[in-house]
Design an enzyme around this catalytic site. Sequence first.
Site, short mmCIF file in Angstrom:
data_model
loop_
_atom_site.label_atom_id
_atom_site.label_comp_id
_atom_site.label_asym_id
_atom_site.label_seq_id
_atom_site.Cartn_x
_atom_site.Cartn_y
_atom_site.Cartn_z
N ALA A 32 0.84 -1.19 0.00
CA ALA A 32 0.00 0.00 0.00
C ALA A 32 0.87 1.24 0.00
O ALA A 32 1.17 1.82 1.04
CB ALA A 32 -0.94 0.00 1.20
N TYR A 36 -2.80 4.50 -1.32
CA TYR A 36 -3.42 3.19 -1.02
C TYR A 36 -3.46 2.87 0.47
O TYR A 36 -4.25 2.05 0.90
CB TYR A 36 -2.72 2.07 -1.79
CG TYR A 36 -3.21 1.97 -3.23
CD1 TYR A 36 -4.36 1.27 -3.55
CD2 TYR A 36 -2.51 2.60 -4.26
CE1 TYR A 36 -4.81 1.19 -4.85
CE2 TYR A 36 -2.97 2.52 -5.57
CZ TYR A 36 -4.11 1.81 -5.86
OH TYR A 36 -4.58 1.74 -7.14
N ASP A 111 -4.75 -7.12 -3.04
CA ASP A 111 -4.67 -5.69 -3.33
C ASP A 111 -5.04 -4.94 -2.07
O ASP A 111 -5.72 -5.47 -1.19
CB ASP A 111 -5.68 -5.31 -4.42
CG ASP A 111 -5.21 -5.66 -5.83
OD1 ASP A 111 -4.10 -6.19 -5.99
OD2 ASP A 111 -5.99 -5.39 -6.76
N ASP A 113 -6.97 -2.19 -2.04
CA ASP A 113 -8.33 -1.64 -2.14
C ASP A 113 -9.36 -2.77 -2.18
O ASP A 113 -10.10 -2.94 -3.14
CB ASP A 113 -8.44 -0.73 -3.37
CG ASP A 113 -7.87 -1.35 -4.63
OD1 ASP A 113 -7.11 -2.33 -4.53
OD2 ASP A 113 -8.18 -0.85 -5.72
N HIS A 133 -10.76 -14.62 -12.03
CA HIS A 133 -11.02 -13.19 -12.27
C HIS A 133 -12.50 -13.01 -12.60
O HIS A 133 -13.04 -13.75 -13.43
CB HIS A 133 -10.14 -12.75 -13.44
CG HIS A 133 -10.10 -11.27 -13.67
ND1 HIS A 133 -11.19 -10.54 -14.09
CD2 HIS A 133 -9.08 -10.37 -13.55
CE1 HIS A 133 -10.85 -9.27 -14.21
NE2 HIS A 133 -9.57 -9.15 -13.89
N THR A 142 -7.40 -11.99 -20.62
CA THR A 142 -6.48 -11.08 -21.30
C THR A 142 -5.02 -11.46 -20.98
O THR A 142 -4.29 -10.72 -20.32
CB THR A 142 -6.76 -9.62 -20.86
OG1 THR A 142 -6.93 -9.61 -19.42
CG2 THR A 142 -8.01 -9.09 -21.50
N GLU A 200 -0.15 -9.62 -12.87
CA GLU A 200 -1.26 -10.57 -13.13
C GLU A 200 -0.96 -11.45 -14.35
O GLU A 200 -1.30 -12.64 -14.36
CB GLU A 200 -2.56 -9.78 -13.34
CG GLU A 200 -3.79 -10.66 -13.50
CD GLU A 200 -5.06 -9.82 -13.58
OE1 GLU A 200 -5.64 -9.53 -12.51
OE2 GLU A 200 -5.47 -9.44 -14.70
C1 GAL Z 1 -2.03 -1.63 -7.15
C2 GAL Z 1 -2.95 -2.47 -6.31
C3 GAL Z 1 -3.13 -1.77 -5.00
C4 GAL Z 1 -1.79 -1.49 -4.34
C5 GAL Z 1 -0.86 -0.78 -5.31
C6 GAL Z 1 0.54 -0.60 -4.74
O1 GAL Z 1 -1.88 -2.27 -8.37
O2 GAL Z 1 -4.20 -2.59 -6.94
O3 GAL Z 1 -3.95 -2.54 -4.19
O4 GAL Z 1 -1.24 -2.72 -3.92
O5 GAL Z 1 -0.77 -1.50 -6.50
O6 GAL Z 1 0.58 0.39 -3.79
C1 GAL Z 2 -9.77 -5.39 -15.14
C2 GAL Z 2 -9.01 -5.12 -13.87
C3 GAL Z 2 -7.53 -5.11 -14.14
C4 GAL Z 2 -7.13 -6.39 -14.85
C5 GAL Z 2 -7.97 -6.56 -16.09
C6 GAL Z 2 -7.63 -7.83 -16.85
O1 GAL Z 2 -11.14 -5.53 -14.85
O2 GAL Z 2 -9.37 -3.86 -13.35
O3 GAL Z 2 -6.81 -4.99 -12.92
O4 GAL Z 2 -7.31 -7.49 -13.99
O5 GAL Z 2 -9.34 -6.58 -15.75
O6 GAL Z 2 -8.24 -7.83 -18.12
MN MN Z 3 -7.37 -3.23 -7.02
#
Ligand code: GAL
Ligand code: GAL
Ligand code: MN
Length: 246
Positions: A32, A36, A111, A113, A133, A142, A200
């Site tokens: 975070a 965050y 994450d 959030d 997902h 994707t 991811e």
């Molecule tokens: C983002 C993630 C957040 C936090 C951030 C790094 O991609 O969604 O939850 O971990 O990176 O501060």
């Molecule tokens: C979105 C998400 C991204 C990533 C993407 C993959 O909905 O916000 O973090 O996971 O899908 O296509």
């Molecule tokens: Mn997130």
Amino acid sequence: MINRIKRIIICASALGLSTITAQYNVGLCIVATGKYIQFVPRLIESGRKYFCPNQKVTYFIFTDGTLPEADDVVCLPHKRLGWPYDTMMRCEVYNRHSDELSAMDYIFATDADMLFVDTVGDEILGERVATQHPGFINKRGTYETRPASTACIAGHEGQHYFAGGFHGGSATEFLKLVRTMLENIKIDLEHNIIALWHDESHLNRYFIDNQPTIILSPSYCYPESWHLPYRKRLLALDKNHADIGK
Ligand code: GAL
Ligand code: GAL
Ligand code: MN
């Protein structure tokens, strides 16, 4: 294999009989940086209620911000790297702190959030744990498809698309995963390539090469304002990305 039992609680019943319950040490890693950190107090509070309530949970918070001290929180300083490195290099932070983390039996990463709204319990305790997902349920997603990336997934590969927002496993398997992902991300960076969905994409490659032993439904990464035929357990909160600074 998990064969270390870290804590034994012996409860003597009124009849003088005793039952023995083993508790595992479960770590929850949260990176975070920047704004965050604002999500973290509520996330921890929700975790205390719903995340592995039968186990001994430690929250590992990697941040450049501050949090109130608590017995179950380990705050580790971590600098903001900028987008997309803040997300993509999370495996680097976990790997760097592998000494602290290897004291756990199980480790999960989420994450920042996110919010627990129902029990995420012993059903998640497995060797390699992936979450479907919510946008690509029971289908390919994707993936990174450029052969130049170590995260590349070919047309004949992949059956599921897993979320970067929640995954984990035994400490040994989790640390092996982050080490491998980090190696691959570094190779990509040497070739000036960043995979489509950052960590991811690499996670999805890893779970093709090392099949998950537990596949969790989108209950465990449920977008707050969506309507899916799953129970809400771990919410991915709606956010204004402009406000958060991505
Ligand atoms: C983002 C993630 C957040 C936090 C951030 C790094 O991609 O969604 O939850 O971990 O990176 O501060
Ligand atoms: C979105 C998400 C991204 C990533 C993407 C993959 O909905 O916000 O973090 O996971 O899908 O296509
Ligand atoms: Mn997130």
